[in-house]
Scaffold this motif. Structure first.
Motif, PDB file in Angstrom:
ATOM      1  N   ALA A  90      63.209  40.172  53.805  1.00  0.00           N
ATOM      2  CA  ALA A  90      62.738  41.312  52.972  1.00  0.00           C
ATOM      3  C   ALA A  90      61.524  42.062  53.373  1.00  0.00           C
ATOM      4  CB  ALA A  90      62.330  40.389  51.513  1.00  0.00           C
ATOM      5  N   ALA A  91      60.690  41.471  53.950  1.00  0.00           N
ATOM      6  CA  ALA A  91      59.429  42.228  54.612  1.00  0.00           C
ATOM      7  C   ALA A  91      59.815  43.560  55.434  1.00  0.00           C
ATOM      8  CB  ALA A  91      58.558  41.354  55.185  1.00  0.00           C
ATOM      9  N   ILE A  92      60.760  43.043  56.281  1.00  0.00           N
ATOM     10  CA  ILE A  92      61.390  44.131  57.149  1.00  0.00           C
ATOM     11  C   ILE A  92      62.024  44.999  56.464  1.00  0.00           C
ATOM     12  CG2 ILE A  92      63.009  44.512  59.020  1.00  0.00           C
ATOM     13  CD1 ILE A  92      62.259  41.865  60.086  1.00  0.00           C
ATOM     14  N   LYS A  93      63.092  44.674  55.456  1.00  0.00           N
ATOM     15  CA  LYS A  93      63.547  45.970  54.899  1.00  0.00           C
ATOM     16  C   LYS A  93      62.929  46.825  53.994  1.00  0.00           C
ATOM     17  CE  LYS A  93      67.569  46.078  54.722  1.00  0.00           C
ATOM     18  NZ  LYS A  93      68.621  47.079  55.640  1.00  0.00           N
ATOM     19  N   GLY A  94      61.639  46.149  53.575  1.00  0.00           N
ATOM     20  CA  GLY A  94      60.944  46.914  52.734  1.00  0.00           C
ATOM     21  C   GLY A  94      60.316  48.111  53.358  1.00  0.00           C
ATOM     22  N   VAL A  95      59.957  48.030  54.695  1.00  0.00           N
ATOM     23  CA  VAL A  95      59.471  49.036  55.210  1.00  0.00           C
ATOM     24  C   VAL A  95      60.333  49.899  56.396  1.00  0.00           C
ATOM     25  CG1 VAL A  95      56.923  47.948  55.439  1.00  0.00           C
ATOM     26  CG2 VAL A  95      58.752  47.576  57.152  1.00  0.00           C
ATOM     27  N   GLU A  96      61.639  49.347  56.320  1.00  0.00           N
ATOM     28  CA  GLU A  96      62.593  50.089  57.146  1.00  0.00           C
ATOM     29  C   GLU A  96      62.727  51.568  56.766  1.00  0.00           C
ATOM     30  OE1 GLU A  96      67.487  50.082  57.947  1.00  0.00           O
ATOM     31  OE2 GLU A  96      66.560  48.992  56.191  1.00  0.00           O
ATOM     32  N   GLY A  97      62.467  52.362  58.006  1.00  0.00           N
ATOM     33  CA  GLY A  97      62.750  53.847  57.846  1.00  0.00           C
ATOM     34  C   GLY A  97      61.549  54.651  57.091  1.00  0.00           C
ATOM     35  N   THR A  98      60.518  53.771  56.792  1.00  0.00           N
ATOM     36  CA  THR A  98      59.143  54.536  56.296  1.00  0.00           C
ATOM     37  C   THR A  98      58.123  54.913  57.195  1.00  0.00           C
ATOM     38  OG1 THR A  98      58.040  52.376  55.745  1.00  0.00           O
ATOM     39  CG2 THR A  98      59.636  53.116  54.242  1.00  0.00           C
ATOM     40  N   ASN A  99      58.266  54.672  58.614  1.00  0.00           N
ATOM     41  CA  ASN A  99      57.060  54.884  59.526  1.00  0.00           C
ATOM     42  C   ASN A  99      55.788  53.962  59.360  1.00  0.00           C
ATOM     43  OD1 ASN A  99      58.233  56.424  61.605  1.00  0.00           O
ATOM     44  ND2 ASN A  99      57.176  58.354  60.536  1.00  0.00           N
ATOM     45  N   THR A 100      55.887  53.076  58.248  1.00  0.00           N
ATOM     46  CA  THR A 100      54.951  52.192  58.190  1.00  0.00           C
ATOM     47  C   THR A 100      54.849  50.931  59.085  1.00  0.00           C
ATOM     48  OG1 THR A 100      55.161  52.538  55.770  1.00  0.00           O
ATOM     49  CG2 THR A 100      53.955  50.445  56.372  1.00  0.00           C
ATOM     50  N   GLY A 110      53.024  38.224  58.417  1.00  0.00           N
ATOM     51  CA  GLY A 110      52.405  36.687  57.939  1.00  0.00           C
ATOM     52  C   GLY A 110      53.313  35.704  57.419  1.00  0.00           C
ATOM     53  N   GLU A 111      54.670  35.984  57.288  1.00  0.00           N
ATOM     54  CA  GLU A 111      55.822  34.970  57.443  1.00  0.00           C
ATOM     55  C   GLU A 111      56.001  34.124  58.500  1.00  0.00           C
ATOM     56  OE1 GLU A 111      57.306  33.874  54.705  1.00  0.00           O
ATOM     57  OE2 GLU A 111      56.160  35.383  53.211  1.00  0.00           O
ATOM     58  N   ASN A 112      55.830  32.913  58.835  1.00  0.00           N
ATOM     59  CA  ASN A 112      56.235  32.233  59.875  1.00  0.00           C
ATOM     60  C   ASN A 112      57.584  31.798  60.038  1.00  0.00           C
ATOM     61  OD1 ASN A 112      56.125  30.341  61.807  1.00  0.00           O
ATOM     62  ND2 ASN A 112      54.349  29.538  61.550  1.00  0.00           N
ATOM     63  N   VAL A 113      58.413  32.151  61.126  1.00  0.00           N
ATOM     64  CA  VAL A 113      59.677  31.953  61.006  1.00  0.00           C
ATOM     65  C   VAL A 113      59.988  31.034  62.417  1.00  0.00           C
ATOM     66  CG1 VAL A 113      60.504  33.873  59.636  1.00  0.00           C
ATOM     67  CG2 VAL A 113      60.361  34.003  62.178  1.00  0.00           C
ATOM     68  N   ARG A 114      58.989  30.492  62.934  1.00  0.00           N
ATOM     69  CA  ARG A 114      59.158  29.633  64.166  1.00  0.00           C
ATOM     70  C   ARG A 114      60.102  28.606  64.057  1.00  0.00           C
ATOM     71  NH1 ARG A 114      53.976  31.474  64.392  1.00  0.00           N
ATOM     72  NH2 ARG A 114      53.176  32.090  66.667  1.00  0.00           N
ATOM     73  N   SER A 115      60.431  28.167  62.658  1.00  0.00           N
ATOM     74  CA  SER A 115      61.266  27.082  62.372  1.00  0.00           C
ATOM     75  C   SER A 115      63.034  27.780  62.622  1.00  0.00           C
ATOM     76  CB  SER A 115      61.281  26.683  60.840  1.00  0.00           C
ATOM     77  OG  SER A 115      61.644  27.598  59.987  1.00  0.00           O
ATOM     78  N   THR A 116      62.986  28.988  62.880  1.00  0.00           N
ATOM     79  CA  THR A 116      64.241  29.440  63.113  1.00  0.00           C
ATOM     80  C   THR A 116      64.640  29.184  64.602  1.00  0.00           C
ATOM     81  OG1 THR A 116      63.645  31.584  63.748  1.00  0.00           O
ATOM     82  CG2 THR A 116      64.083  31.124  61.215  1.00  0.00           C
ATOM     83  N   LEU A 117      63.760  28.680  65.305  1.00  0.00           N
ATOM     84  CA  LEU A 117      64.134  28.479  66.864  1.00  0.00           C
ATOM     85  C   LEU A 117      64.926  27.156  66.996  1.00  0.00           C
ATOM     86  CD1 LEU A 117      62.185  30.976  67.057  1.00  0.00           C
ATOM     87  CD2 LEU A 117      61.537  29.833  69.414  1.00  0.00           C
ATOM     88  N   ARG A 118      66.025  27.000  66.697  1.00  0.00           N
ATOM     89  CA  ARG A 118      66.818  25.820  66.550  1.00  0.00           C
ATOM     90  C   ARG A 118      68.355  26.320  67.087  1.00  0.00           C
ATOM     91  NH1 ARG A 118      66.177  27.045  61.291  1.00  0.00           N
ATOM     92  NH2 ARG A 118      68.269  27.013  60.254  1.00  0.00           N
ATOM     93  N   PRO A 119      69.214  25.408  67.331  1.00  0.00           N
ATOM     94  CA  PRO A 119      70.554  25.613  67.560  1.00  0.00           C
ATOM     95  C   PRO A 119      71.334  26.361  66.322  1.00  0.00           C
ATOM     96  CG  PRO A 119      70.129  23.450  68.510  1.00  0.00           C
ATOM     97  CD  PRO A 119      68.794  24.037  67.654  1.00  0.00           C
ATOM     98  N   ILE A 120      72.115  27.307  66.782  1.00  0.00           N
ATOM     99  CA  ILE A 120      72.943  28.189  65.763  1.00  0.00           C
ATOM    100  C   ILE A 120      74.173  27.514  65.267  1.00  0.00           C
ATOM    101  CG2 ILE A 120      73.786  30.529  65.282  1.00  0.00           C
ATOM    102  CD1 ILE A 120      72.037  31.399  67.945  1.00  0.00           C
ATOM    103  N   GLU A 121      74.076  26.908  64.063  1.00  0.00           N
ATOM    104  CA  GLU A 121      75.124  26.205  63.907  1.00  0.00           C
ATOM    105  C   GLU A 121      76.471  27.206  63.613  1.00  0.00           C
ATOM    106  OE1 GLU A 121      76.543  23.090  59.966  1.00  0.00           O
ATOM    107  OE2 GLU A 121      74.584  23.830  60.289  1.00  0.00           O
ATOM    108  N   GLY A 122      77.545  26.927  64.149  1.00  0.00           N
ATOM    109  CA  GLY A 122      78.681  27.486  64.164  1.00  0.00           C
ATOM    110  C   GLY A 122      78.879  28.577  65.337  1.00  0.00           C
ATOM    111  N   PHE A 123      77.858  28.652  66.246  1.00  0.00           N
ATOM    112  CA  PHE A 123      77.818  29.651  67.258  1.00  0.00           C
ATOM    113  C   PHE A 123      78.171  28.835  68.690  1.00  0.00           C
ATOM    114  CE2 PHE A 123      75.390  31.801  70.695  1.00  0.00           C
ATOM    115  CZ  PHE A 123      76.275  33.050  70.791  1.00  0.00           C
ATOM    116  N   GLN A 124      78.945  29.438  69.436  1.00  0.00           N
ATOM    117  CA  GLN A 124      79.131  28.849  70.879  1.00  0.00           C
ATOM    118  C   GLN A 124      78.427  29.549  71.743  1.00  0.00           C
ATOM    119  OE1 GLN A 124      81.476  26.135  71.622  1.00  0.00           O
ATOM    120  NE2 GLN A 124      80.237  26.299  73.495  1.00  0.00           N
ATOM    121  N   PRO A 125      77.329  28.778  72.301  1.00  0.00           N
ATOM    122  CA  PRO A 125      76.748  29.272  73.559  1.00  0.00           C
ATOM    123  C   PRO A 125      77.418  29.494  74.627  1.00  0.00           C
ATOM    124  CG  PRO A 125      75.487  27.743  72.696  1.00  0.00           C
ATOM    125  CD  PRO A 125      76.951  27.575  71.875  1.00  0.00           C
ATOM    126  N   LYS A 126      76.784  30.531  75.636  1.00  0.00           N
ATOM    127  CA  LYS A 126      77.734  30.684  76.678  1.00  0.00           C
ATOM    128  C   LYS A 126      77.710  29.443  77.792  1.00  0.00           C
ATOM    129  CE  LYS A 126      78.104  35.018  75.976  1.00  0.00           C
ATOM    130  NZ  LYS A 126      79.487  35.540  76.001  1.00  0.00           N
TER     131      LYS A 126
END
Length: 314
Positions: free
Chosen positions: A90-100, A152-168
């Motif tokens: 949401a934070a990213i979408k909120g500034v998309e295309g605004t040069n902010t 300010g949104e910490n998303v370090r918890s997203t660094l984990r295996p991707i369920e449903g994805f087949q890695p190389k």
């Protein structure tokens, strides 16, 4: 037979893409600043972002194309497992295309995959907005991937295996990395460093790593020297640098590893700027090092539930 067919595929691909050369010109000061860092902080202008995250079987990432004077190159930032980071999205979408400008911290990544047949010159400003087709994936060799924090949104918890994805497959991926084309051209030790690369790809790879030795812990994580194995313990590389980002599950798990122990991780490859720096420093006396193969390292972006174990015989 499998290895022969894979090498044949690599040679065929190299011939087909012979003209698809990705040239990157970096400031020497940038190389020296980031060669032993895992992450970068950037005031980022979001030009275009995916409407939503990729489905899990397509890797689950969200692409965020943009620019920053802290980088000086066309950039794509990516949130891993983005469906689980709605506030950051949401934070990213909120500034998309605004040069902010929005603050982003993430893993810096240089990799020959989406560069197109063009030269990428690092500049002192953010540069112009990309106006061609495919606005969320402009020609680029620089990424912030994965994003660790945005506005300010910490998303370090997203660094984990991707369920449903087949890695190389590790054997396929590391064979490509080990045979990747790379050359430093121009005058060694100049203020600007020109690198010629050819497309490699093969982003997410699952493999076993065995700890050879530890380096000094950096402010944003730690690098290890590791031997790389397939999941069935075939040795692929005797010695490769693997990075772990502070505050992530892979880093927490690796800190308990002893030399000689192994663990299974999900990783992404990137150009190893420490090796680039070494080659530049030694290129005057030893010009052959400027034409050595692709200098790459791996950043751990996911760890599995297996207990550390002994693996492989060297």
């Amino acid at each position: 037979m499998r290895k022969f067919l894979l090498l044949l595929l690599i040679l065929t691909t190299a011939n087909i893409t012979a003209r698809s050369e990705e040239i990157l010109v970096l400031n020497r000061s940038f190389i020296e600043k980031f060669k032993n860092r895992l992450t970068i902080d950037a005031a980022y202008i979001v030009d275009a972002a995916h409407k939503k995250a990729n489905p899990p079987d397509k890797d689950g990432d969200m692409h965020v194309a943009g620019r920053s004077a802290d980088i000086g190159l066309a950039t794509v930032a990516e949130i891993q497992n983005a469906a689980d980071a709605p506030a950051a999205v949401a934070a990213i979408k909120g500034v998309e295309g605004t040069n902010t400008r929005i603050s982003i911290t993430g893993v810096w990544r240089i990799w020959p995959e989406h560069g197109g047949d063009k030269e990428h010159n690092q500049r002192s400003d953010a540069g112009p907005r990309f106006t061609g087709p495919g606005p969320t994936n402009p020609p680029h060799v620089f990424e912030i991937h994965p994003i660790l924090q945005v506005a300010g949104e910490n998303v370090r918890s997203t660094l984990r295996p991707i369920e449903g994805f087949q890695p190389k497959d590790a054997r396929d991926a590391f064979t490509r990395y080990e045979h990747g084309f790379f050359e430093i051209t121009g005058r060694p030790n100049a203020r600007r460093v020109t690198m010629r690369m050819k497309m490699v790809g093969f982003n997410y790879v699952e493999f076993l790593m065995k700890v050879n030795k530890r380096f000094r812990r950096e402010m944003d994580g730690e690098f290890l020297s590791a031997a790389i194995y397939t999941l069935d313990e075939e040795l692929l590389s005797h010695d490769r640098r693997v990075g772990f980002v502070a505050g992530t599950a892979p880093d927490e798990k690796q800190m308990a590893l002893r030399v000689g122990e192994c663990m299974r991780i999900l990783g992404i490859p990137r150009v190893d700027l420490a090796l680039v720096s070494w080659r530049v420093q030694n290129g005057t006396k030893r010009p052959d090092v400027l034409r050595w193969g692709l200098p790459y390292e791996i950043v751990a972006v996911g760890v599995f539930d297996d207990e550390p174990k002994e693996c492989g015989d060297e």
